[in-house]
Design a protein around this motif. Structure first.
Motif, PDB file in Angstrom:
ATOM      1  N   ALA A  45       0.795  -1.268   0.018  1.00  0.00           N
ATOM      2  CA  ALA A  45      -0.114  -0.114   0.137  1.00  0.00           C
ATOM      3  C   ALA A  45       0.897   1.361  -0.021  1.00  0.00           C
ATOM      4  CB  ALA A  45      -0.757  -0.025   1.137  1.00  0.00           C
ATOM      5  N   SER A  71      -4.013   3.029  -8.794  1.00  0.00           N
ATOM      6  CA  SER A  71      -4.722   3.872  -7.711  1.00  0.00           C
ATOM      7  C   SER A  71      -4.662   5.453  -8.151  1.00  0.00           C
ATOM      8  CB  SER A  71      -3.826   3.837  -6.550  1.00  0.00           C
ATOM      9  OG  SER A  71      -4.066   4.904  -5.889  1.00  0.00           O
ATOM     10  N   LYS A  72      -5.763   5.903  -7.810  1.00  0.00           N
ATOM     11  CA  LYS A  72      -5.627   7.437  -8.288  1.00  0.00           C
ATOM     12  C   LYS A  72      -5.049   8.423  -7.107  1.00  0.00           C
ATOM     13  CE  LYS A  72     -10.454   8.338  -7.584  1.00  0.00           C
ATOM     14  NZ  LYS A  72     -10.420   8.431  -6.209  1.00  0.00           N
ATOM     15  N   ASP A  73      -4.958   7.666  -5.924  1.00  0.00           N
ATOM     16  CA  ASP A  73      -4.802   8.512  -4.749  1.00  0.00           C
ATOM     17  C   ASP A  73      -3.156   8.569  -4.458  1.00  0.00           C
ATOM     18  OD1 ASP A  73      -7.365   8.883  -4.580  1.00  0.00           O
ATOM     19  OD2 ASP A  73      -7.667   6.968  -3.556  1.00  0.00           O
ATOM     20  N   LYS A 120      -1.338  12.552   1.191  1.00  0.00           N
ATOM     21  CA  LYS A 120      -2.019  11.240   1.121  1.00  0.00           C
ATOM     22  C   LYS A 120      -2.788  10.748   2.341  1.00  0.00           C
ATOM     23  CE  LYS A 120      -2.458   7.009  -0.813  1.00  0.00           C
ATOM     24  NZ  LYS A 120      -2.568   6.118   0.150  1.00  0.00           N
ATOM     25  N   ASP A 124      -6.641   9.493   2.447  1.00  0.00           N
ATOM     26  CA  ASP A 124      -7.044   8.320   3.089  1.00  0.00           C
ATOM     27  C   ASP A 124      -8.146   8.376   4.289  1.00  0.00           C
ATOM     28  OD1 ASP A 124      -5.329   7.001   1.290  1.00  0.00           O
ATOM     29  OD2 ASP A 124      -3.759   6.666   2.873  1.00  0.00           O
TER      30      ASP A 124
END
Ligand SMILES: [Fe+2]
Length: 351
Positions: A45, A71-73, A120, A124
């Motif tokens: 992750a 992942s776009k994040d 980030k 999250d």
């Protein structure tokens, strides 16, 4: 702590940057090319990727696309030794969030990575809260559903109980109210009335003779003809029922229908000789359902008159005693093969 992946084909740069990161408490990963980088992104992750632009094989700019597909994040920082505006713009267009021009100082590197990691963490956290909110809403909806079902079961239990109280005293009409309620609901359905009216009419039908609890049981179960005073006493059940139901916090037509179900269109009914628009449409429906059911079923003082006589009674008095639209709907219903049933339907009161 955040997980940071450094992608660079130069081993010394990778190792140095990873060492900087670990000293700051980050969990650092390193990859020598885009393939290795994607492998790590897929299996860990990763929060932030710091990648070189010019690498053998897949370039850093193309790697951005591959990461975005996963992942776009993930925050992506590109490092470029040739800090042209074009490369920076291209990287941002592909989805990079920041860039570092080589050579850079340790502090600049850590500051930019720090910002990205913080961003980030915020993303999250936002997603966690959104997920929590959705779960909470689902939980709430489920709770409301459960409580509504419980309420529906309680409602039908109470309605049935009230219905039985009357029928306990008047055993010869056992099931009469349920049959009237079910027929009234079907007539209302045939008239395209709202679902809430249909369901409420079913409930009204189930209890419409509730006022009979105030009538002596000997009168209710007396075989043969009643005397005039007995008839007058029996007739008072709609008034008594009205007095009982109007005290409950329900739409007013509940009590009105109980009150008016023996009134007639031309004013010849009781207790108040109402006529025309003075009688509610729900009462007109209940009235027809009551007449048809009463004629069709056997009574202690007479055998069943049969469905044909019941329907001919409402047809011949259409527009005289009974509301024409209600009569038409009722006739259509029986024409299509409808049979009166005494099933106890699960219903909700619509307020
Ligand atoms: Fe009645």
């Amino acid at each position: 702590m955040s997980k940071v992946l450094v992608v660079d084909d130069e081993k010394s740069i990778r190792l140095t940057l990873c060492a900087f990161l670990r000293l700051e408490g980050y969990e650092a990963f390193d990859a020598s090319d885009a393939h290795e980088a994607i492998e790590i992104v897929n299996n860990n992750a990763i929060d932030v990727v710091v990648t070189d632009i010019v690498m053998p094989g897949i370039s850093g700019v193309d790697l951005i696309n591959d990461i975005r597909a996963v992942s776009k994040d993930i925050r992506i920082i590109v490092m470029t030794g040739e800090p042209t505006l074009e490369t920076a713009v291209q990287s941002v267009q592909r989805g990079a969030s920041d860039y570092l021009s080589k050579p850079f100082r340790r502090n600049d590197f850590l500051r930019i990575v720090g910002n990205a990691a913080q961003m980030k963490t915020m993303i999250d956290e936002k997603q966690r809260l959104e997920k929590q909110n959705i779960e909470y809403q689902h939980h709430l909806e489920e709770m409301v559903r459960e409580r509504t079902d419980a309420l529906r079961r309680a409602t039908i239990g109470i309605v049935n109980l009230l219905s039985q109280v009357v029928e306990f005293r008047d055993p010869y009409t056992s099931g009469h109210q349920r049959r009237v309620g079910n027929l009234a609901a079907r007539i209302a359905e045939e008239m395209n009335l709202e679902k809430s009216t249909i369901e409420n009419l079913r409930i009204i039908g189930y209890i419409h003779d509730i006022g009979k609890v105030a009538i002596p049981a000997e009168i209710l179960s007396k075989p043969g003809r009643l005397t005039s005073p007995e008839i007058e006493l029996l007739k008072s059940h709609s008034e008594c029922g009205y007095e009982m139901v109007k005290k409950v916090d329900l739409p007013s037509y509940f009590a009105d229908a109980v009150h008016q179900h023996h009134e007639r269109l031309d004013g010849s009914g009781y207790p108040n000789h109402l006529k025309g628009d003075e009688i509610s449409i729900e009462s007109y429906i209940l009235m027809v359902a009551d007449v048809v059911e009463a004629m069709e079923l056997h009574r202690p003082y007479r055998p069943s008159l049969g469905q044909e006589s019941a329907l001919s009674e409402i047809q011949s008095n259409r527009g005289v005693l009974y509301h024409p639209k209600v009569v038409d709907a009722c006739l259509r219903l029986f024409d299509s093969g409808y049979k009166i049933d005494d099933k106890l339907y699960e219903v909700s009161v619509h307020l």
